[in-house]
Design a protein around this motif. Structure first.
Motif, PDB file in Angstrom:
ATOM      1  N   ARG A   1       0.736  -0.923   0.103  1.00 15.00           N
ATOM      2  CA  ARG A   1       0.038  -0.314   0.211  1.00 15.00           C
ATOM      3  C   ARG A   1       0.946   0.835  -0.324  1.00 15.00           C
ATOM      4  O   ARG A   1       1.860   1.768   0.951  1.00 15.00           O
TER       5      ARG A   1
ATOM      6  N   ASN B   1      10.792  -1.871  10.521  1.00 15.42           N
ATOM      7  CA  ASN B   1      10.481  -2.681  10.219  1.00 15.42           C
ATOM      8  C   ASN B   1       9.753  -2.607   8.334  1.00 15.42           C
ATOM      9  O   ASN B   1       8.826  -2.971   8.244  1.00 15.42           O
ATOM     10  N   LEU B   2      10.266  -1.140   8.269  1.00 11.07           N
ATOM     11  CA  LEU B   2       9.037  -0.501   7.143  1.00 11.07           C
ATOM     12  C   LEU B   2       9.983  -0.671   6.075  1.00 11.07           C
ATOM     13  O   LEU B   2      11.406   0.022   6.047  1.00 11.07           O
TER      14      LEU B   2
ATOM     15  N   PRO C   1       4.796   4.761  13.786  1.00 12.81           N
ATOM     16  CA  PRO C   1       3.691   2.962  14.793  1.00 12.81           C
ATOM     17  C   PRO C   1       2.762   2.798  14.091  1.00 12.81           C
ATOM     18  O   PRO C   1       2.332   1.624  13.777  1.00 12.81           O
ATOM     19  N   SER C   2       2.317   3.720  13.298  1.00 11.91           N
ATOM     20  CA  SER C   2       0.900   3.625  13.143  1.00 11.91           C
ATOM     21  C   SER C   2       1.214   2.905  11.038  1.00 11.91           C
ATOM     22  O   SER C   2      -0.087   3.113  10.775  1.00 11.91           O
ATOM     23  N   LEU C   3       2.071   3.208  10.773  1.00 17.50           N
ATOM     24  CA  LEU C   3       2.156   2.086   9.907  1.00 17.50           C
ATOM     25  C   LEU C   3       2.796   1.221   9.676  1.00 17.50           C
ATOM     26  O   LEU C   3       2.974   0.223  10.742  1.00 17.50           O
ATOM     27  N   SER C   4       2.528   0.100   8.827  1.00 22.82           N
ATOM     28  CA  SER C   4       2.817  -1.427   8.999  1.00 22.82           C
ATOM     29  C   SER C   4       4.000  -2.405   7.830  1.00 22.82           C
ATOM     30  O   SER C   4       4.213  -1.133   6.946  1.00 22.82           O
ATOM     31  N   ALA C   5       4.090  -3.414   7.918  1.00 19.65           N
ATOM     32  CA  ALA C   5       5.261  -3.656   7.362  1.00 19.65           C
ATOM     33  C   ALA C   5       4.275  -3.903   5.278  1.00 19.65           C
ATOM     34  O   ALA C   5       5.538  -3.859   4.689  1.00 19.65           O
ATOM     35  N   SER C   6       3.502  -4.236   5.519  1.00 17.09           N
ATOM     36  CA  SER C   6       2.677  -3.828   4.034  1.00 17.09           C
ATOM     37  C   SER C   6       2.625  -3.010   3.323  1.00 17.09           C
ATOM     38  O   SER C   6       2.416  -2.858   2.655  1.00 17.09           O
ATOM     39  N   ASP C   7       2.940  -1.189   4.241  1.00 17.07           N
ATOM     40  CA  ASP C   7       3.171   0.072   3.523  1.00 17.07           C
ATOM     41  C   ASP C   7       4.474   0.283   2.566  1.00 17.07           C
ATOM     42  O   ASP C   7       5.603  -0.597   3.775  1.00 17.07           O
TER      43      ASP C   7
END
Length: 219
Positions: free
Chosen positions: A110, A194-195, A167-173
């Motif tokens: 994303r 881990n982004l 912290p509001s983001l994830s590894a799928s971003d």
């Protein structure tokens, strides 16, 4: 989607979450919480009174303006709920838009753009703010949706604004950044979170870039 969003705004549980005054929005008033939220989300590019008159005219299907309440009542009602309302609204809208967001993925990621812009904040006489501020946002380019938006003082750092929302983001971003965020510390902080990220760099800024340029690889 609009029907589901309307049901969310009309849910009494929402008022319970954001109410600052125990009696706020508990009686049958003209300026209900859903109406306050809808009017404020519309942009309010005019005076409060003009905005109110136009809003109530639209609710009744009329052209022009309809005087149902006044700016003083709006100001009083605004003090009855927390700004958390808009965070909850944004979260719910993003949930409703999830199918479209998922459809705009790039190679399984994303795309999330981050940026800050310096702006001038206009206030009424007697309640002046410092002229310059920063508006910071996380934005989904494909879905045309804002994940996060915040206002910061003019002496704030764009990088600090980004640190606060990692912290509001994830590894799928896939975080997409401009030249204002280039730097070893920034890259290290994002990697430690881990982004995945994409940002412009010069030939000598990062060791990994120098290694890639000397490798004769195309990717």
């Amino acid at each position: 989607m609009l029907s589901e969003f309307s049901s969310f705004l009309l849910d009494p549980a929402l008022a319970d979450l954001v109410r600052l005054n125990p009696t706020a929005f508990t009686r049958d008033r003209t300026l209900t919480l859903p109406r306050m939220a809808a009017m404020m989300l519309s942009g309010m590019c005019t005076s409060v009174q003009t905005g109110l008159d136009g809003f109530f005219a639209s609710l009744s299907g009329q052209a022009g303006r309809s005087r149902q309440d006044n700016a003083q009542a709006f100001s009083k009602a605004r003090r009855g709920f927390s700004a958390q309302l808009f965070d909850l609204i944004n979260q719910h809208l993003l949930k409703l838009a999830a199918p479209r967001i998922d459809g705009d993925q790039w190679h399984g990621f994303r795309g999330v753009a981050a940026d800050a812009s310096r702006l001038q904040v206009a206030t009424r006489e007697g309640a002046e703010l410092n002229v310059d501020h920063y508006a910071f946002a996380l934005f989904l380019p494909g879905a045309e949706l804002t994940l996060h938006a915040s206002l910061h003082p003019a002496d704030g750092s764009e990088r600090q604004m980004l640190y606060e929302v990692l912290p509001s983001l994830s590894a799928s971003d896939l975080l997409v950044l401009d030249r204002g965020y280039v730097g070893n510390t920034m890259a290290a902080a994002i990697a430690q979170a881990n982004l995945h990220f994409c940002l412009p760099v010069d030939r000598s800024g990062l060791r990994c870039v120098a290694d890639f340029l000397s490798s004769n690889l195309t990717e």
